[in-house]
Design a protein around this motif. Sequence first.
Motif, PDB file in Angstrom:
ATOM      1  N   ILE A  12       4.899   5.801  -5.063  1.00 52.37           N
ATOM      2  CA  ILE A  12       5.105   5.811  -6.965  1.00 52.37           C
ATOM      3  C   ILE A  12       4.018   6.892  -7.390  1.00 52.37           C
ATOM      4  O   ILE A  12       4.487   7.431  -8.103  1.00 52.37           O
ATOM      5  N   LYS A  13       2.636   6.695  -7.010  1.00 50.50           N
ATOM      6  CA  LYS A  13       1.716   7.969  -6.949  1.00 50.50           C
ATOM      7  C   LYS A  13       2.259   9.863  -6.736  1.00 50.50           C
ATOM      8  O   LYS A  13       2.377  10.189  -7.431  1.00 50.50           O
ATOM      9  N   MET A  14       2.762   9.495  -5.714  1.00 51.89           N
ATOM     10  CA  MET A  14       3.854  11.181  -5.806  1.00 51.89           C
ATOM     11  C   MET A  14       4.597  11.141  -5.968  1.00 51.89           C
ATOM     12  O   MET A  14       4.814  12.367  -6.714  1.00 51.89           O
ATOM     13  N   THR A  67       1.061  -1.587  -0.452  1.00 53.13           N
ATOM     14  CA  THR A  67      -0.019  -0.040   0.241  1.00 53.13           C
ATOM     15  C   THR A  67       1.231   1.226   0.506  1.00 53.13           C
ATOM     16  O   THR A  67       0.917   1.793  -0.939  1.00 53.13           O
ATOM     17  N   THR A  68       2.305   1.137   0.976  1.00 53.45           N
ATOM     18  CA  THR A  68       2.613   2.309   1.196  1.00 53.45           C
ATOM     19  C   THR A  68       3.500   2.713  -0.453  1.00 53.45           C
ATOM     20  O   THR A  68       3.614   3.198  -1.064  1.00 53.45           O
ATOM     21  N   SER A  69       3.793   1.240  -0.535  1.00 59.18           N
ATOM     22  CA  SER A  69       5.233   1.224  -2.110  1.00 59.18           C
ATOM     23  C   SER A  69       3.857   2.366  -3.238  1.00 59.18           C
ATOM     24  O   SER A  69       4.156   2.991  -4.015  1.00 59.18           O
ATOM     25  N   GLU A  71       1.694  -8.769 -10.771  1.00 56.11           N
ATOM     26  CA  GLU A  71       0.580  -8.378 -10.217  1.00 56.11           C
ATOM     27  C   GLU A  71       0.812  -7.521  -9.633  1.00 56.11           C
ATOM     28  O   GLU A  71       0.467  -7.120  -9.401  1.00 56.11           O
ATOM     29  N   ILE A  72       2.168  -7.490  -8.408  1.00 53.82           N
ATOM     30  CA  ILE A  72       2.800  -7.016  -7.358  1.00 53.82           C
ATOM     31  C   ILE A  72       2.947  -5.595  -8.259  1.00 53.82           C
ATOM     32  O   ILE A  72       3.004  -4.451  -8.274  1.00 53.82           O
ATOM     33  N   ARG A  73       3.185  -5.449  -9.432  1.00 50.58           N
ATOM     34  CA  ARG A  73       3.834  -4.727 -10.295  1.00 50.58           C
ATOM     35  C   ARG A  73       3.148  -3.394 -10.510  1.00 50.58           C
ATOM     36  O   ARG A  73       3.100  -2.292 -10.330  1.00 50.58           O
ATOM     37  N   LYS A  74       1.984  -3.724 -11.064  1.00 49.88           N
ATOM     38  CA  LYS A  74       0.669  -3.832 -11.457  1.00 49.88           C
ATOM     39  C   LYS A  74      -0.181  -2.755 -10.351  1.00 49.88           C
ATOM     40  O   LYS A  74      -0.633  -1.856 -10.577  1.00 49.88           O
ATOM     41  N   TYR A  75       0.045  -3.630  -9.445  1.00 48.41           N
ATOM     42  CA  TYR A  75      -0.548  -2.792  -8.050  1.00 48.41           C
ATOM     43  C   TYR A  75      -0.087  -2.039  -7.406  1.00 48.41           C
ATOM     44  O   TYR A  75      -1.086  -0.822  -6.843  1.00 48.41           O
ATOM     45  N   VAL A  76       1.448  -1.552  -7.944  1.00 45.07           N
ATOM     46  CA  VAL A  76       2.327  -0.275  -6.931  1.00 45.07           C
ATOM     47  C   VAL A  76       1.610   0.147  -8.005  1.00 45.07           C
ATOM     48  O   VAL A  76       2.555   1.881  -7.707  1.00 45.07           O
ATOM     49  N   THR A  77       1.677  -0.314  -9.231  1.00 43.93           N
ATOM     50  CA  THR A  77       1.570   0.515 -10.281  1.00 43.93           C
ATOM     51  C   THR A  77       3.162   1.751 -10.728  1.00 43.93           C
ATOM     52  O   THR A  77       3.221   2.429 -11.776  1.00 43.93           O
TER      53      THR A  77
END
Length: 468
Positions: A366-368, A360-362, A411-417
């Motif tokens: 990344i969005k930041m 969740t933090t990652s 799948e993790i990559r997609k989740y953390v964008t």
Amino acid sequence: MFDKYEDECGVFGIYGHPEAANMTYLGLYALQHRGQESCGISAADGMRLRTHLGSGLVADVFKDDEIFNKLSGDASIGHVRYSTAGGDNIRNCQPIAVDYARGSVAVAHNGNLVNAREVRNALEEKGSIFSTTADTEVIIHLLARSQSDSLGDRISEALRQVRGAYSLVFLTETRMVAARDPHGFRPLVLGEVDGAYVVASETCALDLIEARFIREIEPGEMVIFDKNGMTSYHPFEERTPSPCIFEFVYFARPDSTIFGQQVYQMRKGFGHQLAREHQVEADIVIPVPDSGVPAAIGYAEEAGIPFEMALIRNHYVGRTFIEPQQSIRHFGVKIKLNAIREVLQGKRVVVIDDSIVRGTTSRKIIKMIRNAGAKEVHMRVSSPPTAYPCFYGIDTPTRKELIASSHTIDEIRKYVTADTLGYLSLEGMLEIAGAPKGAKGHFCEACFSGNYPVKFPRLKSDDQLGLF
């Protein structure tokens, strides 16, 4: 809150110093990163044992001279705590100090006992009454029940009945004892200052009080300090050492030397290996501060990409804070980290973190970074995927909460964008850490592999908690 494993605990002890409690205070100050929920100090003057405990940081709990006036004596032990077993109730603060038939004893514990519930249940059936929910109290009950004459025999007899991780410091009216479990999961070092002996979880505590590092307390070793000096014993059955490799990844302070190796250099080495395994075309390498900094330096050096500090951490944020009534997106991360737009604008960015727990933090970081103008964000992690909980002294989520336990890397990559995601391989990590090729058990890496060096009883409640 940051999506991280929580630090566990730190212990400190000093024997034969006229300002023992003050020295212990400084030692705990240096170990504050290992636990921020509560702390305590016990001191002995040859006749009595006195203890002061409290919730909060060391500087807040020990904030006036009156406290130290009561903690007189030339021997003292201390503890900083993050609850790994027993919750954060004030009763679970350590050192746990008790009076029993043979006098007084205090104990400070870093680690977790995997059979604590079993032993506790058996003791309660025999009439023992517990005042805390911490597994450390099990050791005190076993010690008190021992019929052995010597303190060393009572402690070793108690510890032979428990399994798991323990770096322990005991204090009586006249003696101090340090002990480390046979697998050596948690660090414990020995030093000397002004003729006094010192034990501590990490060498950074020795550095602060200008103590000379002597050596590590060995796995399975018990050391007794008294008026005659220091005596070493090895009363436990020998096991294959399994020091926790996550100490190098995240827990230990980078200026410490543990398990015979310097933490900062180890983290840089992980970064070098990560770059060899997961190169990418990019303009800058940035860390998630603070624990990601050494690995990011190593990655940048190996990849030949400029290193930048584009995420700035606010070091004055506590564990809790009041959010504004009008919601601010990703407030929990923003209050701790801020991105520098001028560094990130239009750049292809490699962001280095030491681990991903829930993810969740990652995702928010990344969005930041993207919102600050980054053109591409490539995430690199300086440890393998953490897919299993720890039972040896780290407060980890249950397995179902660990994103790597149920998701592929893509799948993790997609989740953390992230545009790309790469983890350090377990083989690469062990090679940098110095594990012999093909060796099993040189380090505990159960959080990555699920290979637990010490087996634990599987209770029905564990299934309900999602531990398996």
